[in-house]
Write a protein that holds these residues in place. Structure first.
Motif, PDB file in Angstrom:
ATOM      1  N   LEU A 171      63.399  72.028  91.858  1.00  0.00           N
ATOM      2  CA  LEU A 171      62.675  73.292  91.944  1.00  0.00           C
ATOM      3  C   LEU A 171      62.185  73.500  93.369  1.00  0.00           C
ATOM      4  CD1 LEU A 171      60.479  73.244  88.707  1.00  0.00           C
ATOM      5  CD2 LEU A 171      62.692  74.368  89.061  1.00  0.00           C
ATOM      6  N   GLY A 172      62.356  74.728  93.850  1.00  0.00           N
ATOM      7  CA  GLY A 172      61.777  75.147  95.109  1.00  0.00           C
ATOM      8  C   GLY A 172      60.973  76.401  94.875  1.00  0.00           C
ATOM      9  N   THR A 173      60.582  77.039  95.943  1.00  0.00           N
ATOM     10  CA  THR A 173      59.985  78.367  95.852  1.00  0.00           C
ATOM     11  C   THR A 173      60.599  79.227  96.936  1.00  0.00           C
ATOM     12  OG1 THR A 173      58.110  77.905  97.328  1.00  0.00           O
ATOM     13  CG2 THR A 173      57.810  77.443  94.975  1.00  0.00           C
ATOM     14  N   ASP A 174      60.452  80.526  96.780  1.00  0.00           N
ATOM     15  CA  ASP A 174      61.079  81.441  97.738  1.00  0.00           C
ATOM     16  C   ASP A 174      60.267  82.726  97.799  1.00  0.00           C
ATOM     17  OD1 ASP A 174      62.799  83.359  99.029  1.00  0.00           O
ATOM     18  OD2 ASP A 174      64.483  82.030  98.614  1.00  0.00           O
ATOM     19  N   THR A 175      59.568  82.886  98.917  1.00  0.00           N
ATOM     20  CA  THR A 175      58.840  84.116  99.204  1.00  0.00           C
ATOM     21  C   THR A 175      59.556  84.908 100.288  1.00  0.00           C
ATOM     22  OG1 THR A 175      56.749  83.046  98.621  1.00  0.00           O
ATOM     23  CG2 THR A 175      56.611  85.068  99.924  1.00  0.00           C
ATOM     24  N   ALA A 176      60.056  84.181 101.289  1.00  0.00           N
ATOM     25  CA  ALA A 176      60.727  84.822 102.421  1.00  0.00           C
ATOM     26  C   ALA A 176      62.120  84.271 102.667  1.00  0.00           C
ATOM     27  CB  ALA A 176      59.885  84.634 103.689  1.00  0.00           C
ATOM     28  N   GLY A 177      62.578  83.380 101.792  1.00  0.00           N
ATOM     29  CA  GLY A 177      63.869  82.728 101.987  1.00  0.00           C
ATOM     30  C   GLY A 177      63.782  81.227 101.844  1.00  0.00           C
ATOM     31  N   SER A 178      62.647  80.731 101.372  1.00  0.00           N
ATOM     32  CA  SER A 178      62.381  79.295 101.364  1.00  0.00           C
ATOM     33  C   SER A 178      63.271  78.494 100.438  1.00  0.00           C
ATOM     34  CB  SER A 178      60.918  79.043 100.992  1.00  0.00           C
ATOM     35  OG  SER A 178      60.063  79.450 102.036  1.00  0.00           O
ATOM     36  N   GLY A 179      63.927  79.133  99.494  1.00  0.00           N
ATOM     37  CA  GLY A 179      64.890  78.434  98.664  1.00  0.00           C
ATOM     38  C   GLY A 179      66.316  78.654  99.115  1.00  0.00           C
ATOM     39  N   ARG A 180      66.547  79.773  99.808  1.00  0.00           N
ATOM     40  CA  ARG A 180      67.906  80.113 100.235  1.00  0.00           C
ATOM     41  C   ARG A 180      68.292  79.432 101.544  1.00  0.00           C
ATOM     42  NH1 ARG A 180      66.551  86.136 100.515  1.00  0.00           N
ATOM     43  NH2 ARG A 180      64.436  85.383 100.095  1.00  0.00           N
ATOM     44  N   VAL A 181      67.389  79.380 102.511  1.00  0.00           N
ATOM     45  CA  VAL A 181      67.704  78.795 103.812  1.00  0.00           C
ATOM     46  C   VAL A 181      68.074  77.315 103.698  1.00  0.00           C
ATOM     47  CG1 VAL A 181      66.758  78.230 106.083  1.00  0.00           C
ATOM     48  CG2 VAL A 181      66.398  80.518 105.112  1.00  0.00           C
ATOM     49  N   PRO A 182      67.262  76.470 103.027  1.00  0.00           N
ATOM     50  CA  PRO A 182      67.674  75.067 102.925  1.00  0.00           C
ATOM     51  C   PRO A 182      68.929  74.864 102.091  1.00  0.00           C
ATOM     52  CG  PRO A 182      65.702  75.475 101.612  1.00  0.00           C
ATOM     53  CD  PRO A 182      65.934  76.702 102.436  1.00  0.00           C
ATOM     54  N   ALA A 183      69.203  75.770 101.151  1.00  0.00           N
ATOM     55  CA  ALA A 183      70.461  75.692 100.412  1.00  0.00           C
ATOM     56  C   ALA A 183      71.630  75.846 101.372  1.00  0.00           C
ATOM     57  CB  ALA A 183      70.508  76.763  99.323  1.00  0.00           C
ATOM     58  N   ALA A 184      71.530  76.814 102.274  1.00  0.00           N
ATOM     59  CA  ALA A 184      72.618  77.057 103.224  1.00  0.00           C
ATOM     60  C   ALA A 184      72.859  75.852 104.121  1.00  0.00           C
ATOM     61  CB  ALA A 184      72.298  78.281 104.076  1.00  0.00           C
ATOM     62  N   PHE A 185      71.801  75.294 104.682  1.00  0.00           N
ATOM     63  CA  PHE A 185      71.961  74.223 105.661  1.00  0.00           C
ATOM     64  C   PHE A 185      72.498  72.941 105.043  1.00  0.00           C
ATOM     65  CE2 PHE A 185      68.348  76.066 108.507  1.00  0.00           C
ATOM     66  CZ  PHE A 185      69.184  77.115 108.863  1.00  0.00           C
ATOM     67  N   ASN A 186      72.323  72.779 103.737  1.00  0.00           N
ATOM     68  CA  ASN A 186      72.724  71.533 103.079  1.00  0.00           C
ATOM     69  C   ASN A 186      73.859  71.713 102.077  1.00  0.00           C
ATOM     70  OD1 ASN A 186      70.608  69.382 103.986  1.00  0.00           O
ATOM     71  ND2 ASN A 186      69.436  71.240 103.614  1.00  0.00           N
ATOM     72  N   GLY A 187      74.540  72.865 102.110  1.00  0.00           N
ATOM     73  CA  GLY A 187      75.724  73.061 101.290  1.00  0.00           C
ATOM     74  C   GLY A 187      75.456  73.205  99.814  1.00  0.00           C
TER      75      GLY A 187
END
Length: 594
Positions: A171-187
């Motif tokens: 589980l993460g959280t995402d207000t401004a991209g906090s779940g999407r950005v680390p997803a991108a960097f780590n595949g």
């Protein structure tokens, strides 16, 4: 260290079928977590005791034995440490803020009821304020495949825990991209649901009106399985909404106009985004260029407008009484929120309503957006040197989504040469979550993105790819300058068809000059990999009028390579038609060669 990735669906199926049991799965997860702690100790804030994890797993086995059907039976998962797990401290990455909740967050309770087994609380940018992963007193989790680079944030530890194969999902959280950005960097796949689809009861707020709990997984099937368990109205959450899924064809895909595609000099990101768009277009979807300006203006409201005051409200008692306990960058952001007036709040709401009208009109022309998740990535050292500006750059394509009430799905879309991930995000109006999952499945099936780089216990050195075109080719007089630096041949290919090749006059040994030209041709090159130190020592030996610049290859990628100053072609022979330097040298060796 092997990849070791695990998937929730496979685990649940195996535990349900009796092929394994939850206790065995938990033991394996605990062993992986322990081994990886030696590589990245900053992933976790609190790791649950082995006895606690095994007891939870044994309870799952007992429920299976009693005949219960559990959709996530025995699946180990991690929880970002701004989300409550009963009896375990919640810190939001701020020790002075920590408290011990009596009840779990609603989404956590639903996952445990479905048979999932929590193993710990993961690190994050403090108070979920950041997109990079460096703003924590517990250390900075790094990109799993190149630890010189940021992991992305604020759900940094959650992303690393999944990408390193420690847990099946987090589980993460995402207000401004906090779940999407680390997803991108780590595949990874990062699902940011519609606001209110998943309960936020038991979440430490960042911006309470915008916050979403999210999930990071290896594949869409696991994201779909988690959503099936946790989605649903929660009367205890003032911002929860009844789920109202709506089907969407998703055949008209909006993309930024070419002049609005910002990559901040990251040629690899630009190339990978172009490849993703080509995949989407090949599927038969209509690609429609849109004006990003209204979306970018909405994005600026998140930190440049009154919504920053919500971050102040979330931690105001600590900010008032013990401001020194807060990370300096996070504190500066929160302090800025004190300057927001009531007038500012209403004016911001008025402008957001106008921008919402722009977004509503946009959805009349397109079904979804397909954007780069981020324009680029940064090293941890770079981020710490310029924490505000570089963090803002990471949010160029993410910050507007929650403000404008959209759903989003981050997808892996390839790897840069430095082993960091690039991703795209599919974005659509609220309640299109399931349709986005379907679209993501279709994209990944068509794109077949390359697998993640292998995990390693050693820090990989930064690698530079260098294209050579003449005297440094294998078997040529200066090739030793590469072999003496342990350069490794990775490709024999050609440039894009936009270069001309000249044999320079009065050069010993003979050397060519490669010049970019619209009326050029494809020129044969060899591409080598060198570590940064070796590359630097190589460059200092390159004599004028030659230089090292950027060369575009036949596949559209850009590498470092030999280029030439204009004076290099004075008195030179144009040998472009030969297609490469070897053909020219072979001609000289033949009787009558010039």
């Amino acid at each position: 260290m092997s990849d070791g990735r695990i998937r929730a669906g496979a685990i649940a199926a195996a535990v349900t079928a009796g092929e394994t049991n939850a206790v065995s799965v938990a033991r394996d997860a605990l062993a992986r977590i322990e081994a990886y702690a030696a590589i990245q100790p900053a992933v976790w804030i609190t790791r649950l005791a082995e006895a606690d994890v095994l007891a939870r797993a044994a309870a799952v086995d007992a429920r299976i034995a009693a005949g219960e059907t559990l959709p996530l039976a025995g699946v180990p998962f991690a929880i970002k440490d701004n989300i409550d797990l009963a009896g375990v401290p919640t810190t939001a990455a701020c020790p002075d803020f920590a408290y011990r909740p009596e009840a779990s967050a609603e989404v956590v309770a639903r996952l445990i009821a479905a048979g999932a087994v929590p193993v710990g609380k993961t690190n994050l940018d403090q108070f979920a304020t950041g997109l990079n992963g460096t703003r924590s007193p517990y250390g900075a989790p790094a990109c799993v495949f190149n630890r010189a680079y940021v992991s992305g944030g604020s759900s940094s530890g959650s992303a690393v825990a999944v990408a390193a194969g420690l847990v099946a999902f987090a589980l993460g959280t995402d207000t401004a991209g906090s779940g999407r950005v680390p997803a991108a960097f780590n595949g990874l796949v990062g699902m940011k649901p519609t606001k209110g689809r998943w309960s936020t009861t038991g979440l430490v707020p960042a911006c309470r009106t915008l916050d979403c709990i999210t999930v990071l997984t290896h594949d869409i099937a696991d994201a779909r399985a988690v959503d099936a368990v946790v989605a649903g109205f929660d009367a205890a959450d003032a911002y929860s909404r009844p789920v109202a899924d709506r089907p969407v064809a998703l055949r008209r895909i909006g993309v930024p106009r070419p002049d609005q595609r910002l990559f901040l000099g990251d040629a690899a990101s630009e190339r990978l985004y172009d490849q993703a768009l080509a995949t989407l277009a090949a599927s038969g979807a209509e690609v429609v260029e849109i004006d990003m300006a209204p979306l970018r203006e909405a994005a600026m409201l998140l930190y440049g407008g009154p919504w920053v005051a919500e971050r102040t409200a979330a931690a105001r008692p600590l900010l008032d009484d013990r401001p020194e306990a807060i990370d300096p960058t996070v504190r500066a952001i929160m302090e800025h929120g004190r300057t927001v007036s009531g007038v500012d709040v209403f004016e911001g709401q008025y402008r957001l309503a106008e921008l919402q009208r722009h977004a509503d009109a946009m959805w009349q022309d397109i079904d979804l957006l397909a954007l780069p998740t981020t324009p680029t990535i940064y090293r941890i050292a770079e981020m710490r040197a310029a924490p505000i500006a570089l963090n803002s750059n990471l949010g160029l394509y993410t910050n507007f989504v929650n403000l404008l009430d959209m759903a989003a799905l981050a997808l892996p879309a390839g790897w840069r040469d430095n082993r960091t991930g690039f991703g795209i995000t599919l974005i659509a109006p609220a309640w299109t979550d399931r349709a986005l999952l379907d679209a993501g499945d279709a994209y990944l099936a068509a794109a077949a993105p390359p697998p993640s780089p292998p995990l390693t216990t050693e820090d990989p050195m930064d690698i530079v790819k260098l294209a050579v075109v003449g005297a440094h080719l294998d078997g040529m007089p200066l090739h030793w300058q590469l072999t003496s630096r342990n350069a490794r041949l990775v490709a024999a290919t050609t440039t894009a068809p936009t270069y001309r090749l000249y044999a320079m006059a009065n050069s010993t040994p003979p050397k060519p000059a490669l010049v970019h030209a619209a009326d050029g041709a494809a020129i044969a090159v060899e591409v080598y990999e060198l570590d940064v130190a070796a590359f630097g020592s190589f460059v200092v030996e390159v004599p004028a009028p030659l230089a090292i610049g950027s060369v575009t290859l036949a596949d559209g990628s850009t590498v470092k390579g030999f280029v030439a100053e204009p004076r290099a072609i004075e008195g030179a022979e144009d040998i472009t038609a030969l297609g490469g330097w070897r053909a020219y040298i072979d001609g000289l060796a033949r009787p009558g060669g010039s």
